[in-house]
Motif scaffolding. Structure first.
Motif, PDB file in Angstrom:
ATOM      1  N   GLN A   2      37.388 -30.879 -26.769  1.00  0.00           N
ATOM      2  CA  GLN A   2      38.651 -29.949 -26.778  1.00  0.00           C
ATOM      3  C   GLN A   2      39.610 -31.118 -26.388  1.00  0.00           C
ATOM      4  O   GLN A   2      40.748 -30.863 -26.547  1.00  0.00           O
ATOM      5  CB  GLN A   2      38.180 -28.932 -26.043  1.00  0.00           C
ATOM      6  N   TYR A  37      43.832 -18.325 -19.570  1.00  0.00           N
ATOM      7  CA  TYR A  37      42.622 -18.693 -19.961  1.00  0.00           C
ATOM      8  C   TYR A  37      42.976 -20.489 -19.908  1.00  0.00           C
ATOM      9  O   TYR A  37      44.075 -20.706 -19.836  1.00  0.00           O
ATOM     10  CB  TYR A  37      42.068 -18.767 -21.383  1.00  0.00           C
ATOM     11  N   ASP A  41      37.569 -22.547 -21.520  1.00  0.00           N
ATOM     12  CA  ASP A  41      37.115 -21.299 -22.108  1.00  0.00           C
ATOM     13  C   ASP A  41      37.048 -21.172 -23.562  1.00  0.00           C
ATOM     14  O   ASP A  41      36.578 -20.338 -24.012  1.00  0.00           O
ATOM     15  CB  ASP A  41      38.343 -20.090 -21.449  1.00  0.00           C
ATOM     16  N   VAL A  42      37.722 -22.267 -24.109  1.00  0.00           N
ATOM     17  CA  VAL A  42      37.569 -22.313 -25.631  1.00  0.00           C
ATOM     18  C   VAL A  42      37.015 -23.873 -26.012  1.00  0.00           C
ATOM     19  O   VAL A  42      37.782 -24.415 -26.676  1.00  0.00           O
ATOM     20  CB  VAL A  42      39.147 -22.164 -26.214  1.00  0.00           C
ATOM     21  N   GLU A  43      36.003 -24.130 -25.533  1.00  0.00           N
ATOM     22  CA  GLU A  43      35.198 -25.355 -26.025  1.00  0.00           C
ATOM     23  C   GLU A  43      34.338 -25.292 -27.167  1.00  0.00           C
ATOM     24  O   GLU A  43      33.314 -24.678 -26.970  1.00  0.00           O
ATOM     25  CB  GLU A  43      34.482 -26.079 -24.920  1.00  0.00           C
ATOM     26  N   PRO A  44      34.868 -25.716 -28.394  1.00  0.00           N
ATOM     27  CA  PRO A  44      34.025 -25.736 -29.549  1.00  0.00           C
ATOM     28  C   PRO A  44      32.634 -26.091 -29.653  1.00  0.00           C
ATOM     29  O   PRO A  44      31.587 -25.510 -29.934  1.00  0.00           O
ATOM     30  CB  PRO A  44      34.811 -26.398 -30.636  1.00  0.00           C
ATOM     31  N   ARG A  46      30.371 -26.103 -26.777  1.00  0.00           N
ATOM     32  CA  ARG A  46      29.837 -25.297 -26.351  1.00  0.00           C
ATOM     33  C   ARG A  46      29.598 -23.722 -27.078  1.00  0.00           C
ATOM     34  O   ARG A  46      28.644 -23.047 -27.085  1.00  0.00           O
ATOM     35  CB  ARG A  46      30.326 -24.597 -25.018  1.00  0.00           C
ATOM     36  N   GLU A  47      30.737 -23.338 -27.900  1.00  0.00           N
ATOM     37  CA  GLU A  47      30.865 -22.114 -28.495  1.00  0.00           C
ATOM     38  C   GLU A  47      29.887 -22.188 -29.617  1.00  0.00           C
ATOM     39  O   GLU A  47      29.229 -21.259 -30.167  1.00  0.00           O
ATOM     40  CB  GLU A  47      32.178 -21.620 -28.640  1.00  0.00           C
ATOM     41  N   LYS A  50      26.282 -20.721 -29.879  1.00  0.00           N
ATOM     42  CA  LYS A  50      26.180 -19.327 -29.877  1.00  0.00           C
ATOM     43  C   LYS A  50      26.021 -19.046 -31.186  1.00  0.00           C
ATOM     44  O   LYS A  50      25.842 -17.730 -31.441  1.00  0.00           O
ATOM     45  CB  LYS A  50      27.138 -18.608 -29.130  1.00  0.00           C
ATOM     46  N   ILE A  51      26.212 -19.680 -32.286  1.00  0.00           N
ATOM     47  CA  ILE A  51      26.476 -19.222 -33.737  1.00  0.00           C
ATOM     48  C   ILE A  51      25.339 -18.825 -34.285  1.00  0.00           C
ATOM     49  O   ILE A  51      25.098 -17.908 -34.856  1.00  0.00           O
ATOM     50  CB  ILE A  51      27.420 -20.136 -34.411  1.00  0.00           C
TER      51      ILE A  51
END
Length: 126
Positions: A2, A37, A41-44, A46-47, A50-51
């Motif tokens: 990010q 934010y 809070d919007v780190e691809p 990390r996210e 979860k997919i």
């Protein structure tokens, strides 16, 4: 990843090699103040963890100035199955559809037909 993307956009916007750390710190503070934010809070990376087990199709052009090839590869490596990475040579950010609309629609439809059942739920692997 990010911070790399944000730093790259800042250098591009200002057309100079700005020092990343102080500029990113200030941009992060401004983001928190204006929108509530922070970058963390919007780190691809990390996210993306979860997919899974939902299908993920990453479409990236090799000329993408927003998300570099190395970032697309890192997301793909971190993602669980089912996943697919589609790279388009010389295509910029969000340009895959405009490069060849028929090929884009066919590729995306084929990915979802392979990875989703008729209800939209992810198919079980194996």
């Amino acid at each position: 990843a990010q911070r790399n993307a944000v730093g790259r956009q800042m250098r591009r916007a200002f057309r100079t090699a700005l020092p990343d750390k102080p500029v990113l710190f200030l941009a992060d503070q401004l983001l928190a103040w204006r929108h509530g934010y922070r970058f963390r809070d919007v780190e691809p990376l990390r996210e993306v963890l979860k997919i899974a087990p939902r299908p993920l199709l990453i479409i990236n052009g090799t000329a993408d100035q927003m998300m570099g090839v190395e970032e697309a590869h890192a997301l793909y490596a971190a993602a669980g199955q089912p996943k697919e990475l589609w790279e388009l040579e010389g295509v910029g950010h969000c340009g895959a559809y405009f490069e060849d609309r028929a090929a884009y629609v066919e590729r995306v439809a084929r990915f979802f037909a392979r990875t989703l059942d008729g209800t939209g739920a992810a198919l079980q692997a194996g």
